[in-house]
Design a protein around this motif. Sequence first.
Motif, PDB file in Angstrom:
ATOM      1  N   THR A 168       0.812  -1.231   0.000  1.00 32.52           N
ATOM      2  CA  THR A 168       0.000   0.000   0.000  1.00 32.52           C
ATOM      3  C   THR A 168       0.840   1.272   0.000  1.00 32.52           C
ATOM      4  O   THR A 168       0.331   2.326  -0.333  1.00 32.52           O
ATOM      5  CB  THR A 168      -0.885   0.022   1.262  1.00 32.52           C
ATOM      6  OG1 THR A 168      -0.014  -0.126   2.398  1.00 32.52           O
ATOM      7  CG2 THR A 168      -1.903  -1.093   1.234  1.00 32.52           C
ATOM      8  N   TYR A 169       2.089   1.182   0.456  1.00 37.60           N
ATOM      9  CA  TYR A 169       2.974   2.357   0.564  1.00 37.60           C
ATOM     10  C   TYR A 169       2.352   3.431   1.456  1.00 37.60           C
ATOM     11  O   TYR A 169       2.474   4.627   1.193  1.00 37.60           O
ATOM     12  CB  TYR A 169       3.318   2.910  -0.841  1.00 37.60           C
ATOM     13  CG  TYR A 169       3.757   1.804  -1.768  1.00 37.60           C
ATOM     14  CD1 TYR A 169       5.026   1.245  -1.644  1.00 37.60           C
ATOM     15  CD2 TYR A 169       2.885   1.278  -2.713  1.00 37.60           C
ATOM     16  CE1 TYR A 169       5.418   0.183  -2.447  1.00 37.60           C
ATOM     17  CE2 TYR A 169       3.271   0.221  -3.521  1.00 37.60           C
ATOM     18  CZ  TYR A 169       4.533  -0.321  -3.373  1.00 37.60           C
ATOM     19  OH  TYR A 169       4.906  -1.373  -4.156  1.00 37.60           O
ATOM     20  N   GLU A 170       1.684   2.998   2.521  1.00 37.07           N
ATOM     21  CA  GLU A 170       0.907   3.952   3.330  1.00 37.07           C
ATOM     22  C   GLU A 170       1.777   4.997   4.019  1.00 37.07           C
ATOM     23  O   GLU A 170       1.395   6.171   4.099  1.00 37.07           O
ATOM     24  CB  GLU A 170       0.040   3.217   4.350  1.00 37.07           C
ATOM     25  CG  GLU A 170       0.838   2.321   5.277  1.00 37.07           C
ATOM     26  CD  GLU A 170       0.020   1.129   5.777  1.00 37.07           C
ATOM     27  OE1 GLU A 170      -0.530   0.387   4.939  1.00 37.07           O
ATOM     28  OE2 GLU A 170      -0.068   0.949   6.998  1.00 37.07           O
ATOM     29  N   MET A 175       3.617  10.575   3.895  1.00 32.04           N
ATOM     30  CA  MET A 175       4.619  11.645   3.925  1.00 32.04           C
ATOM     31  C   MET A 175       4.463  12.546   2.690  1.00 32.04           C
ATOM     32  O   MET A 175       4.531  13.771   2.792  1.00 32.04           O
ATOM     33  CB  MET A 175       6.036  11.065   3.975  1.00 32.04           C
ATOM     34  CG  MET A 175       7.101  12.155   4.155  1.00 32.04           C
ATOM     35  SD  MET A 175       8.798  11.589   3.847  1.00 32.04           S
ATOM     36  CE  MET A 175       9.098  10.531   5.241  1.00 32.04           C
ATOM     37  N   MET A 176       4.241  11.908   1.551  1.00 32.31           N
ATOM     38  CA  MET A 176       4.093  12.679   0.310  1.00 32.31           C
ATOM     39  C   MET A 176       2.924  13.666   0.408  1.00 32.31           C
ATOM     40  O   MET A 176       3.051  14.840   0.062  1.00 32.31           O
ATOM     41  CB  MET A 176       3.875  11.710  -0.863  1.00 32.31           C
ATOM     42  CG  MET A 176       3.663  12.374  -2.203  1.00 32.31           C
ATOM     43  SD  MET A 176       3.427  11.159  -3.523  1.00 32.31           S
ATOM     44  CE  MET A 176       1.671  10.844  -3.356  1.00 32.31           C
ATOM     45  N   TYR A 177       1.777  13.193   0.950  1.00 35.99           N
ATOM     46  CA  TYR A 177       0.603  14.070   1.050  1.00 35.99           C
ATOM     47  C   TYR A 177       0.704  15.028   2.228  1.00 35.99           C
ATOM     48  O   TYR A 177       0.306  16.191   2.138  1.00 35.99           O
ATOM     49  CB  TYR A 177      -0.673  13.235   1.241  1.00 35.99           C
ATOM     50  CG  TYR A 177      -1.057  12.373   0.052  1.00 35.99           C
ATOM     51  CD1 TYR A 177      -1.199  12.924  -1.212  1.00 35.99           C
ATOM     52  CD2 TYR A 177      -1.309  11.004   0.214  1.00 35.99           C
ATOM     53  CE1 TYR A 177      -1.573  12.141  -2.296  1.00 35.99           C
ATOM     54  CE2 TYR A 177      -1.680  10.214  -0.859  1.00 35.99           C
ATOM     55  CZ  TYR A 177      -1.806  10.779  -2.113  1.00 35.99           C
ATOM     56  OH  TYR A 177      -2.169   9.999  -3.175  1.00 35.99           O
ATOM     57  N   GLY A 178       1.235  14.533   3.361  1.00 36.04           N
ATOM     58  CA  GLY A 178       1.130  15.275   4.625  1.00 36.04           C
ATOM     59  C   GLY A 178       2.302  16.197   4.907  1.00 36.04           C
ATOM     60  O   GLY A 178       2.157  17.184   5.636  1.00 36.04           O
ATOM     61  N   ASP A 179       3.476  15.870   4.390  1.00 37.05           N
ATOM     62  CA  ASP A 179       4.657  16.703   4.639  1.00 37.05           C
ATOM     63  C   ASP A 179       5.422  16.848   3.328  1.00 37.05           C
ATOM     64  O   ASP A 179       6.529  16.312   3.167  1.00 37.05           O
ATOM     65  CB  ASP A 179       5.527  16.063   5.732  1.00 37.05           C
ATOM     66  CG  ASP A 179       6.580  17.032   6.266  1.00 37.05           C
ATOM     67  OD1 ASP A 179       6.834  18.071   5.607  1.00 37.05           O
ATOM     68  OD2 ASP A 179       7.164  16.739   7.333  1.00 37.05           O
ATOM     69  N   LEU A 182       9.253  17.745   3.358  1.00 41.43           N
ATOM     70  CA  LEU A 182      10.153  16.660   3.750  1.00 41.43           C
ATOM     71  C   LEU A 182      10.253  15.638   2.611  1.00 41.43           C
ATOM     72  O   LEU A 182      11.340  15.167   2.261  1.00 41.43           O
ATOM     73  CB  LEU A 182       9.640  15.991   5.033  1.00 41.43           C
ATOM     74  CG  LEU A 182      10.418  14.766   5.518  1.00 41.43           C
ATOM     75  CD1 LEU A 182      11.884  15.115   5.784  1.00 41.43           C
ATOM     76  CD2 LEU A 182       9.777  14.164   6.774  1.00 41.43           C
ATOM     77  N   TRP A 183       9.112  15.313   2.036  1.00 40.08           N
ATOM     78  CA  TRP A 183       9.065  14.351   0.923  1.00 40.08           C
ATOM     79  C   TRP A 183       9.923  14.828  -0.253  1.00 40.08           C
ATOM     80  O   TRP A 183      10.728  14.068  -0.804  1.00 40.08           O
ATOM     81  CB  TRP A 183       7.615  14.142   0.495  1.00 40.08           C
ATOM     82  CG  TRP A 183       7.454  13.287  -0.718  1.00 40.08           C
ATOM     83  CD1 TRP A 183       7.178  13.714  -1.984  1.00 40.08           C
ATOM     84  CD2 TRP A 183       7.562  11.859  -0.787  1.00 40.08           C
ATOM     85  NE1 TRP A 183       7.106  12.635  -2.836  1.00 40.08           N
ATOM     86  CE2 TRP A 183       7.345  11.491  -2.136  1.00 40.08           C
ATOM     87  CE3 TRP A 183       7.835  10.856   0.160  1.00 40.08           C
ATOM     88  CZ2 TRP A 183       7.381  10.162  -2.560  1.00 40.08           C
ATOM     89  CZ3 TRP A 183       7.869   9.540  -0.263  1.00 40.08           C
ATOM     90  CH2 TRP A 183       7.649   9.188  -1.599  1.00 40.08           C
ATOM     91  N   ALA A 184       9.756  16.102  -0.607  1.00 41.05           N
ATOM     92  CA  ALA A 184      10.519  16.638  -1.744  1.00 41.05           C
ATOM     93  C   ALA A 184      12.008  16.596  -1.442  1.00 41.05           C
ATOM     94  O   ALA A 184      12.827  16.258  -2.316  1.00 41.05           O
ATOM     95  CB  ALA A 184      10.079  18.068  -2.063  1.00 41.05           C
ATOM     96  N   ASP A 185      12.379  16.911  -0.217  1.00 45.50           N
ATOM     97  CA  ASP A 185      13.802  16.893   0.157  1.00 45.50           C
ATOM     98  C   ASP A 185      14.346  15.459   0.134  1.00 45.50           C
ATOM     99  O   ASP A 185      15.471  15.214  -0.298  1.00 45.50           O
ATOM    100  CB  ASP A 185      14.014  17.535   1.530  1.00 45.50           C
ATOM    101  CG  ASP A 185      13.790  19.052   1.468  1.00 45.50           C
ATOM    102  OD1 ASP A 185      13.699  19.599   0.346  1.00 45.50           O
ATOM    103  OD2 ASP A 185      13.685  19.682   2.543  1.00 45.50           O
TER     104      ASP A 185
END
Length: 352
Positions: A168-170, A175-179, A182-185
């Motif tokens: 599921t990669y939950e 992290m991608m949706y919520g932060d 941080l995800w981009a970094d």
Amino acid sequence: MTANDTPQPTATYDSAFLKACRREPVPHTPVWFMRQAGRSLPEYRKVREGIPMLESCTRPELVTEITLQPVRRLGVDAAVFYSDIVVPLKAIGVDLDIKPGVGPVVEQPIRTRADLARLRDLTPEDVTYVTEAIGLLTRELGATPLIGFAGAPFTLASYLVEGGPSRTYENAKAMMYGDPELWADLLDRLADITAAFLKVQIEAGASAVQLFDSWAGALAPADYRKSVMPASVKVFDAVAGYGVPRIHFGVGTGELLGLMGEAGADVVGVDWRVPLDEAARRVGPGKALQGNLDPTVLFTDKDTLAAKAREVLDAAAGLEGHVFNLGHGVMPNTDPDALARLVEYVHTATAR
Ligand SMILES: Cc1c2[nH]c(c1CCC(=O)O)Cc1[nH]c(c(CCC(=O)O)c1C)Cc1[nH]c(c(CCC(=O)O)c1C)Cc1[nH]c(c(C)c1CCC(=O)O)C2
């Protein structure tokens, strides 16, 4: 070779594989298989006996032997470097292992900004065994091209954030949706590591590279475009100057094929869910395609195998460039004789 040198014709330049990647006429459709080296071959199981997977990747003579095994036995048109997508992460000190029958497992998953500090840059000195193995290999391979590869930022992040394989990669997607910062970094750090790993392979002599974004099919196109594609673009841009073909592959990526081409690929890998003629419409002109026989077809009888391979070739008939492959990796229980028969069939059916 260094980036931006004019590419010089090499021993592999006129191979059917590189011609197909460049969308030039070919003597026959070239074939290789993702995961062609590995558990389906008894000679692989023999030389790997008692040696942990990640350790095996650090022994140049062993890497050379394992990479050459399928070239000798199957008659494929290219070799794929025996390594793993997590090798560069291990090389910079991430505490991970590949558990047999499970996959990569990360001791302390990356979940916070403080965790990011554990991902330092990769330098060629971290992976001297890769440079050494590719030097040995290219000498043995002669005119047969060697494909180097790396995991794409999203697929690497999926293991790092989840701590192991996931359906599921939950945690990663949360992290991608919520932060998103941080995800981009995180993805940007991984893009630098991935680019450095590909450069090492190209500079050592790899003739082409494949970026495996195996699990990107879990993403909606809008999220892929906004939150993942920039990091993959960075990787492709970093190696563009070498002039070696760049292949981009993921599983279940039918809805992403156009974007995966746009990210900077010369060749787009397609899984078995989308026929190649339809994939070509989605990708658009100016790119070769790679694929896409369902790997389970190798478990059927000879005639069915030939008929299913014929369907792939028919769908590929109008393409600008076609590299025959499976739609995903060779499954461990596959009969190597079926793989060899498939290579023979594709070569004969497409001989010009
Ligand atoms: C997602 C991914 C990984 N690794 C890779 C991917 C992308 C390709 C894909 O989508 O399948 C890429 C990879 N891994 C390996 C190769 C070697 C080259 C080749 O294709 O022949 C390649 C190209 C060796 C390997 N990598 C691995 C093996 C099997 C381990 C063994 O033989 O002990 C091999 C030959 C281990 C591995 N490593 C990984 C998994 C999921 C596994 C399987 C775990 C298991 O089922 O045991 C992560």
